[in-house]
Design a protein around this motif. Structure first.
Motif, PDB file in Angstrom:
ATOM      1  N   ILE A 181      13.836  11.976  42.835  1.00 39.27           N
ATOM      2  CA  ILE A 181      15.156  12.501  43.221  1.00 39.27           C
ATOM      3  C   ILE A 181      15.362  13.769  42.409  1.00 39.27           C
ATOM      4  O   ILE A 181      14.971  13.832  41.243  1.00 39.27           O
ATOM      5  N   GLY A 182      16.012  14.772  43.053  1.00 39.96           N
ATOM      6  CA  GLY A 182      16.196  16.052  42.386  1.00 39.96           C
ATOM      7  C   GLY A 182      15.175  17.071  42.856  1.00 39.96           C
ATOM      8  O   GLY A 182      14.817  17.991  42.130  1.00 39.96           O
ATOM      9  N   THR A 183      14.692  16.875  44.070  1.00 37.61           N
ATOM     10  CA  THR A 183      13.717  17.780  44.684  1.00 37.61           C
ATOM     11  C   THR A 183      14.366  18.378  45.939  1.00 37.61           C
ATOM     12  O   THR A 183      15.396  17.885  46.401  1.00 37.61           O
ATOM     13  N   PRO A 184      13.760  19.440  46.514  1.00 35.46           N
ATOM     14  CA  PRO A 184      14.309  19.973  47.769  1.00 35.46           C
ATOM     15  C   PRO A 184      14.419  18.901  48.851  1.00 35.46           C
ATOM     16  O   PRO A 184      15.345  18.914  49.658  1.00 35.46           O
ATOM     17  N   GLN A 185      13.493  17.961  48.846  1.00 37.60           N
ATOM     18  CA  GLN A 185      13.478  16.891  49.843  1.00 37.60           C
ATOM     19  C   GLN A 185      14.664  15.931  49.671  1.00 37.60           C
ATOM     20  O   GLN A 185      15.224  15.438  50.648  1.00 37.60           O
ATOM     21  N   LEU A 186      15.002  15.642  48.413  1.00 38.10           N
ATOM     22  CA  LEU A 186      16.095  14.704  48.115  1.00 38.10           C
ATOM     23  C   LEU A 186      16.815  15.222  46.859  1.00 38.10           C
ATOM     24  O   LEU A 186      16.562  14.773  45.746  1.00 38.10           O
ATOM     25  N   PRO A 187      17.721  16.205  47.051  1.00 39.85           N
ATOM     26  CA  PRO A 187      18.363  16.850  45.886  1.00 39.85           C
ATOM     27  C   PRO A 187      19.194  15.872  45.060  1.00 39.85           C
ATOM     28  O   PRO A 187      19.208  15.961  43.833  1.00 39.85           O
ATOM     29  N   ASP A 188      19.876  14.958  45.728  1.00 37.39           N
ATOM     30  CA  ASP A 188      20.571  13.909  44.994  1.00 37.39           C
ATOM     31  C   ASP A 188      20.850  12.748  45.945  1.00 37.39           C
ATOM     32  O   ASP A 188      20.561  12.830  47.143  1.00 37.39           O
ATOM     33  N   LEU A 189      21.371  11.683  45.367  1.00 31.91           N
ATOM     34  CA  LEU A 189      21.689  10.477  46.138  1.00 31.91           C
ATOM     35  C   LEU A 189      22.893   9.883  45.414  1.00 31.91           C
ATOM     36  O   LEU A 189      22.748   9.036  44.548  1.00 31.91           O
ATOM     37  N   ASP A 190      24.056  10.435  45.708  1.00 31.86           N
ATOM     38  CA  ASP A 190      25.315  10.140  45.025  1.00 31.86           C
ATOM     39  C   ASP A 190      25.437   8.643  44.726  1.00 31.86           C
ATOM     40  O   ASP A 190      25.363   7.837  45.668  1.00 31.86           O
ATOM     41  N   PRO A 191      25.601   8.231  43.441  1.00 35.15           N
ATOM     42  CA  PRO A 191      25.884   9.020  42.249  1.00 35.15           C
ATOM     43  C   PRO A 191      24.645   9.431  41.429  1.00 35.15           C
ATOM     44  O   PRO A 191      24.800   9.813  40.264  1.00 35.15           O
ATOM     45  N   PHE A 192      23.453   9.374  42.004  1.00 32.60           N
ATOM     46  CA  PHE A 192      22.243   9.671  41.228  1.00 32.60           C
ATOM     47  C   PHE A 192      21.796  11.108  41.474  1.00 32.60           C
ATOM     48  O   PHE A 192      21.814  11.591  42.607  1.00 32.60           O
ATOM     49  N   LEU A 193      21.410  11.757  40.390  1.00 30.88           N
ATOM     50  CA  LEU A 193      21.107  13.187  40.433  1.00 30.88           C
ATOM     51  C   LEU A 193      19.620  13.464  40.295  1.00 30.88           C
ATOM     52  O   LEU A 193      19.138  14.506  40.725  1.00 30.88           O
ATOM     53  N   MET A 194      18.918  12.565  39.655  1.00 29.50           N
ATOM     54  CA  MET A 194      17.499  12.786  39.406  1.00 29.50           C
ATOM     55  C   MET A 194      16.820  11.461  39.104  1.00 29.50           C
ATOM     56  O   MET A 194      17.428  10.574  38.516  1.00 29.50           O
ATOM     57  N   LEU A 195      15.569  11.341  39.539  1.00 30.19           N
ATOM     58  CA  LEU A 195      14.712  10.239  39.087  1.00 30.19           C
ATOM     59  C   LEU A 195      13.333  10.807  38.824  1.00 30.19           C
ATOM     60  O   LEU A 195      12.721  11.405  39.715  1.00 30.19           O
ATOM     61  N   ASP A 196      12.875  10.662  37.588  1.00 29.26           N
ATOM     62  CA  ASP A 196      11.514  11.046  37.221  1.00 29.26           C
ATOM     63  C   ASP A 196      10.753   9.796  36.831  1.00 29.26           C
ATOM     64  O   ASP A 196      11.284   8.941  36.121  1.00 29.26           O
ATOM     65  N   GLU A 197       9.494   9.720  37.264  1.00 28.17           N
ATOM     66  CA  GLU A 197       8.581   8.710  36.743  1.00 28.17           C
ATOM     67  C   GLU A 197       7.533   9.436  35.931  1.00 28.17           C
ATOM     68  O   GLU A 197       6.941  10.396  36.410  1.00 28.17           O
ATOM     69  N   PHE A 198       7.346   9.016  34.691  1.00 30.26           N
ATOM     70  CA  PHE A 198       6.229   9.568  33.919  1.00 30.26           C
ATOM     71  C   PHE A 198       5.245   8.431  33.689  1.00 30.26           C
ATOM     72  O   PHE A 198       5.645   7.304  33.382  1.00 30.26           O
ATOM     73  N   GLY A 199       3.992   8.701  33.910  1.00 28.92           N
ATOM     74  CA  GLY A 199       3.002   7.644  33.758  1.00 28.92           C
ATOM     75  C   GLY A 199       1.636   8.253  33.624  1.00 28.92           C
ATOM     76  O   GLY A 199       1.109   8.823  34.573  1.00 28.92           O
ATOM     77  N   THR A 200       1.073   8.186  32.430  1.00 26.83           N
ATOM     78  CA  THR A 200      -0.212   8.823  32.211  1.00 26.83           C
ATOM     79  C   THR A 200      -0.907   8.219  30.996  1.00 26.83           C
ATOM     80  O   THR A 200      -0.251   7.746  30.069  1.00 26.83           O
TER      81      THR A 200
END
Ligand code: FE2
Length: 280
Positions: A29-48
């Motif tokens: 979330i927080g990309t051109p494809q899905l800028p937000d999803l009220d009330p959420f503004l961003m979702l990042d997954e980090f995994g490495t």
């Protein structure tokens, strides 16, 4: 299928991104494809497993006007802010940080090698709460209740309610639900969200069929929920691990730039001015 079943309105796959001083992550979330999803503004997954993907960390940076939620699965991250708060997030711990009127913090890996995995979610605050004092709700893994609501289903209740069990997070503005759900092969679970909540399902291990119509979601795919409160999920033959995240939409104008999320452009300019003047 129950008449109040949610369906998956859209499927979105995370995009490779870098943030902080060069940490590689997948932004969902927080990309051109899905800028937000009220009330959420961003979702990042980090995994490495590659230290060069995470060692640079997230040096000092500000936030104002919303909340950052860090859920660690593997690895250790030290956070430190300009108000004197400091701590280490260990595997399974959660930090729900209400930035409110503003703070400057760093989030740096506390390891030189090994696996780093987890999520950061940004949750918006309503206009009336954007300038409140910063607040932390931080919980060690043993403080996150684990429930087994059905055969082959194990749920970590970070926020919201499953049966009689309440997650530890308190946020009356958006009344968030944040569940980490582990499903054995072919296991099935139906969960009723609070009425009116908006949210998503994100598969981070395995594969699951979700919602009315049994929309297949592969690993690293997010399904936007729509149309009903009851979320049905069935794991694929290899099982699945899934985040179910939802909250009460704010339905307010969003003015955002980088680490500031306000309601108007003027408030955004004030945020920049306050930050530059050292008023965070
Ligand atoms: Fe941050």
């Amino acid at each position: 299928m129950r008449p109040d079943s949610a369906r998956i309105a859209r499927v979105v796959t995370g995009m490779p991104a870098t943030d902080g001083a060069g940490v590689r992550l997948s932004r969902v979330i927080g990309t051109p494809q899905l800028p937000d999803l009220d009330p959420f503004l961003m979702l990042d997954e980090f995994g490495t497993d590659r230290p060069q993907d995470y060692l640079a960390g997230f040096p000092d940076h500000p936030h104002r006007g919303f909340e950052t939620v860090t859920y660690m699965l593997d690895g250790r991250m030290r956070h430190r802010d300009n108000h004197g708060n400091e701590g280490v997030l260990v595997p399974g711990s959660v930090q729900w940080m209400t930035a409110g009127r503003g703070l400057v913090h760093s989030e740096m890996p506390e390891q030189q090698e090994g696996r780093m995995r987890g999520f950061q979610l940004w949750v918006n605050l309503p206009a009336r709460d954007k300038m409140i004092e910063p607040r932390y709700q931080e919980f060690a893994p043993e403080r996150i209740p684990v429930v087994r609501p059905g055969a082959g289903v194990e749920v970590r209740v970070i926020a919201g309610q499953v049966g009689e069990m309440h997650g530890p997070i308190d946020q009356p503005a958006t009344r968030p639900v944040y569940l980490d759900i582990a499903l054995d092969a072919d296991a099935r679970w139906d969960y009723a969200l609070p009425e009116g909540h908006a949210g998503f399902v994100y598969v981070f291990e395995g594969e699951a069929m979700v919602g009315a119509g049994a929309q297949p979601l592969r690993m690293q795919q997010l399904g936007v929920l729509d149309g009903g409160a009851v979320v049905a999920m069935v794991a694929g033959p290899g099982g699945a691990r899934v985040l179910l995240v939802a909250g009460r939409p704010l339905r307010e104008p969003v003015a955002r730039h980088g680490p500031f999320v306000m309601n108007t452009r003027a408030e955004l300019q004030q945020a920049f001015a306050d930050y530059q003047a050292g008023r965070f």
